[in-house]
Every structure is written in structure tokens, then in C-alpha cells.
Write a protein that holds these residues in place. Structure first.
Motif: not given
Length: 215
Positions: A133, A165, A168-169, A172, A174, A176
Motif C-alpha cells: 500500500r 492509483r 494500479t487498480v 496493485g 493499492r 491511496h
């Protein structure tokens, strides 16, 4: 003692939201704390250790390409992966009308907020892989009067995060892009001197809220 917990990297960890995120993450992660300020990192480490956590300190200037490369190499050599990256490193030139933005301050803001962010994304993406993440923080002040130098570079940083973002939906990591509530940080004090700081959000509570939002 070997720490086999997930690894969380916080860039800009010596104070403000970055320090609060590092302290919150230390309950469940080994924290790799990066900032330019050695003293601030050492104070952060004292608080993390007093709470029973573990941290590795990495003082560096992220505008130096060799520093970013060395950071990525060090993570790979020691841990082999990165589970979470929270990016709070920011540079704000003095507030001014757009025609009067200080050239030196604007160049530094571009280097920290945009160029270093792009270099970090490139260096850390392989370490985050498909399951990691990355967390960035937006600021709605872009476009407001006197915020041209800070706002333009912060908006460019957010645009990089939004593009990554979108890319990589399905694959990955993820990514934010979160918007913190106003907090009594040193940066905000520069923007709004004399503001009633008691009315602002507690940075530790806000750090916990943001991390929960990032899942």
C-alpha cells in the motif's frame, strides 16, 4: 531481536502528521522513518520504543537521487519487500502573490514535492509489489490566493498519486490519496499564524483515522 512484523516506510517522519503516522504504525509494523532532521527522528524513536515498538532511522535528503536509490537498495537487502509507504515529506515556500514567488523556494518545493516523489514512486514500486500500500495526502488549498508556490507543487504531487492509483487498480499496489483534517502542525502555523489551534484535529487521532481509511 529480529522484528518479523510488516515493514512501514514513512517519508517525512520527524514531525507533524508523519511522526504521528509512524507512532501509530509502530503498534503493528516495524517502522522505517525517513527525514532530514536527525534530532526529530531520534525523538520519534524514543517515543516508539517507549511504547514497545521498533524503528529504523534513516536521515537523508530525498532530493538527492543517490539517497533514494540507497533507500530502496537498503530496504531490499534487509527486508526484501515493503508493505506500506506513507509519504508526508513536503516543502512549502513562503506565501506570496504569484508574481512574487521566491525562485529559490519554488525550486526547492519542486524538488521535494514533485521530483523526489516521482523518484520514490519509481524506486519503491517494485518493493511494494502487488500487495503493498502507498498512501499520499492531498491538500485543497491549491489555487487559493497566495498559495501558488506550495499549492502548485502539492497539486502536482497529488496528480502523480492519482495517475499511479489509476494505473494500479487491477494490478496493485493499492494507492491511496487521502485528505487530512486541519491539524496543529508547524507547517499550518506558518500558513495561519495566530489561529486557534485548540479547534484543530489532534494529529494522533487523525493519523489513526487516515490509516483506517487506507485499510
Amino acid at each position: 531481536m529480529t522484528d518479523d512484523r510488516p515493514l512501514a516506510l514513512v517519508t517525512g517522519a520527524s514531525r507533524g502528521l508523519g511522526a504521528a503516522l509512524a507512532e501509530a504504525l509502530a503498534a503493528t509494523h516495524h517502522v522505517l522513518a525517513v527525514a532530514r532532521t536527525q534530532g526529530g527522528l531520534e525523538e520519534l524513536d524514543d517515543r516508539i520504543r517507549a511504547a514497545g515498538g521498533q524503528a529504523t532511522l534513516a536521515p537523508m535528503d530525498l532530493t538527492q537521487p543517490e539517497a533514494v536509490a540507497g533507500l530502496a537498495r537498503g530496504i531490499f537487502d534487509r527486508w526484501g519487500r515493503l508493505d506500506l509507504w506513507a509519504h508526508t515529506a513536503i516543502q512549502a515556500p513562503p506565501l506570496s502573490p504569484a508574481p512574487s514567488i521566491d525562485d529559490k523556494g519554488f525550486a526547492r518545493a519542486l524538488a521535494v514535492n514533485v521530483t523526489a516523489t516521482q523518484a520514490l514512486i519509481a524506486a519503491l514500486a517494485p518493493l511494494l509489489g502487488t500487495a503493498g500500500r502507498a498512501v499520499f495526502f492531498d491538500d485543497p488549498r491549491a489555487g487559493e490566493a497566495f498559495f501558488g508556490g506550495y499549492g502548485a507543487t502539492k497539486a502536482a504531487q497529488a496528480a502523480l498519486a492519482r495517475s499511479w492509483r489509476a494505473e494500479t487498480v487491477r494490478t496493485g499496489p493499492r494507492v491511496h490519496l487521502l485528505t487530512p483534517a486541519p491539524m496543529p502542525t508547524a507547517l499550518r502555523a506558518r500558513f495561519f499564524p495566530g489561529e486557534d489551534r485548540d479547534a484543530l484535529a489532534d494529529r494522533h487521532a487523525e493519523a489513526r483515522r487516515l490509516l483506517a481509511e487506507a485499510g
